[in-house]
Structures are given as C-alpha cells and as structure tokens.
Design a protein around this motif. Structure first.
Motif, PDB file in Angstrom:
ATOM      1  N   ASP A 136      -6.969  57.921  -1.306  1.00 31.93           N
ATOM      2  CA  ASP A 136      -7.474  56.601  -0.936  1.00 31.93           C
ATOM      3  C   ASP A 136      -6.501  55.944   0.045  1.00 31.93           C
ATOM      4  OD1 ASP A 136      -8.676  54.104  -0.768  1.00 31.93           O
ATOM      5  OD2 ASP A 136      -8.873  53.850  -2.940  1.00 31.93           O
TER       6      ASP A 136
ATOM      7  N   ILE B  90      -7.291  48.091  -9.534  1.00 27.52           N
ATOM      8  CA  ILE B  90      -8.516  48.426  -8.805  1.00 27.52           C
ATOM      9  C   ILE B  90      -9.184  49.665  -9.393  1.00 27.52           C
ATOM     10  CG2 ILE B  90      -9.368  49.338  -6.609  1.00 27.52           C
ATOM     11  CD1 ILE B  90      -7.597  47.285  -5.191  1.00 27.52           C
ATOM     12  N   LYS B  91      -8.410  50.725  -9.600  1.00 26.53           N
ATOM     13  CA  LYS B  91      -9.005  51.978 -10.088  1.00 26.53           C
ATOM     14  C   LYS B  91      -9.686  51.813 -11.450  1.00 26.53           C
ATOM     15  CE  LYS B  91      -7.140  56.018  -9.800  1.00 26.53           C
ATOM     16  NZ  LYS B  91      -6.240  57.189  -9.708  1.00 26.53           N
TER      17      LYS B  91
ATOM     18  N   GLU C  58     -12.878  49.650 -11.058  1.00 22.12           N
ATOM     19  CA  GLU C  58     -13.996  50.373 -10.444  1.00 22.12           C
ATOM     20  C   GLU C  58     -14.608  51.387 -11.409  1.00 22.12           C
ATOM     21  OE1 GLU C  58     -12.192  51.832  -6.803  1.00 22.12           O
ATOM     22  OE2 GLU C  58     -12.983  50.115  -5.674  1.00 22.12           O
ATOM     23  N   GLU C  59     -13.752  52.068 -12.178  1.00 19.47           N
ATOM     24  CA  GLU C  59     -14.242  53.055 -13.145  1.00 19.47           C
ATOM     25  C   GLU C  59     -15.056  52.402 -14.256  1.00 19.47           C
ATOM     26  OE1 GLU C  59     -10.638  55.056 -14.361  1.00 19.47           O
ATOM     27  OE2 GLU C  59     -10.418  56.033 -12.397  1.00 19.47           O
TER      28      GLU C  59
ATOM     29  N   GLY D  65     -17.574  49.316 -11.888  1.00 19.40           N
ATOM     30  CA  GLY D  65     -18.152  49.561 -10.573  1.00 19.40           C
ATOM     31  C   GLY D  65     -17.836  48.459  -9.584  1.00 19.40           C
ATOM     32  N   SER D  66     -16.815  47.682  -9.872  1.00 18.10           N
ATOM     33  CA  SER D  66     -16.413  46.547  -9.046  1.00 18.10           C
ATOM     34  C   SER D  66     -14.907  46.366  -9.179  1.00 18.10           C
ATOM     35  CB  SER D  66     -17.131  45.282  -9.515  1.00 18.10           C
ATOM     36  OG  SER D  66     -16.675  44.157  -8.791  1.00 18.10           O
ATOM     37  N   CYS D  67     -14.311  45.746  -8.182  1.00 23.38           N
ATOM     38  CA  CYS D  67     -12.860  45.523  -8.259  1.00 23.38           C
ATOM     39  C   CYS D  67     -12.496  44.132  -7.743  1.00 23.38           C
ATOM     40  CB  CYS D  67     -12.105  46.602  -7.508  1.00 23.38           C
ATOM     41  SG  CYS D  67     -12.402  46.645  -5.730  1.00 23.38           S
TER      42      CYS D  67
ATOM     43  N   GLN E 182      -9.283  42.970 -11.254  1.00 21.65           N
ATOM     44  CA  GLN E 182      -7.974  43.558 -10.932  1.00 21.65           C
ATOM     45  C   GLN E 182      -6.898  42.975 -11.843  1.00 21.65           C
ATOM     46  OE1 GLN E 182      -6.719  43.449  -6.792  1.00 21.65           O
ATOM     47  NE2 GLN E 182      -8.864  43.491  -6.160  1.00 21.65           N
TER      48      GLN E 182
END
Length: 162
Positions: free
Chosen positions: A17, A59-60, A63-64, A67-69, A74
C-alpha cells in the motif's frame, strides 16, 4: 526502540500500500520539522515522531471490520495494533501510553492537550490537504481555526500560498 525500527515495521504493516506508506512518511517529515522548530524536549520529539509514523495504523483494521476508514474508525481501531507493535519493540510503557493516546485522538481537534498532539494534527492536515486536493477556502478555514505553531503556520502559508 529506535524510530527506524518503527519506520520499518510500519512499512511492513502497510506492505503493498504505497499510498499509506507515502502518507505516514510525509506526516513524519513535517512533524519532525515542526517539533524541532518548536524546541520540544527530546522525549516529546521522540513520542511525536513515533506517533507520526504510526498515526494511521487503525486504517487496516477499520477497513477489514467496517469497509471504511474514516477518522473516528481510525481512532477507534488504531490503539490495539499500535500497542502490540510498540510492545513487540520493547518500548517503555510511558512512551506506549502517549503514542497510543495520540493515535486514538489524531482526528479529534477540540481536546488538544499538548504540543506533540498539536503538531501531529498540523502535520497530518498539511499532508491530507494536498493528498485530498482540498479547496483553498477550506484550507484557509482550518488554518485559522487549528494551526497554532509558528512553523506549521508558515509551512501551510508557503505550501498553499495565502
């Protein structure tokens, strides 16, 4: 624990990334510059720079899981992996505590409680403003409301020319 160890761990963490790696690298550079200009103590500067490298670690997992960060997610999801990473590097508990606090609040602008926090927010905003192509009026508005350090204010004015 050295900052270089944290830097390398964060590159591994965001493996594949480059956008995220580029982002935290730029935030780190601005945070370091502003912190030095503000003459932070050696310990405050160290905490600031480690937090700048790690600020988006949430973030990771956000998102996992969702599905948003967004900023709130965060802040919510960052402390656990940050603490784990810092413990794996044998960081002192007081360092872990403050870095995790900064990660958990770096999108919260109404509770800034120290120069390290202020500078992290300014450095992140400088990078986000460019990366997100914020309009000039939005940058000026945040500049007037948020920026307190002389160095951060000058960088913002010079970068966005106002």
């Amino acid at each position: 624990m050295t900052k270089d160890q944290v830097f390398q761990k964060m590159i591994e963490y965001f493996q594949g990334d480059p956008k995220r790696i580029q982002h935290f690298t730029k935030v780190y550079a601005y945070a370091s510059l502003i912190g030095n200009a503000e003459k932070l103590s050696q310990k405050q500067q160290y905490i600031l720079e480690v937090a700048a490298l790690m600020h988006d670690i949430g973030i990771k997992p956000a998102e996992e899981k969702y599905g948003s960060c967004n900023g709130t997610l965060q802040e919510q999801e960052g402390p656990a992996p940050a603490k784990e990473l810092l413990q794996s590097l044998n960081a002192d508990e007081d360092i872990i505590e403050r870095v995790v606090y900064l990660i958990a609040h770096h999108h919260t602008y109404d509770k800034i409680d120290g120069k390290d926090y202020q500078i992290l927010v300014e450095a992140d905003f400088l990078v986000n403003s460019y990366e997100d192509s914020l309009p000039a009026n939005a940058i000026k508005s945040v500049y007037n409301k948020l920026f307190c350090t002389e160095c951060g204010r000058k960088i913002c004015r010079d970068m966005f020319v106002f």
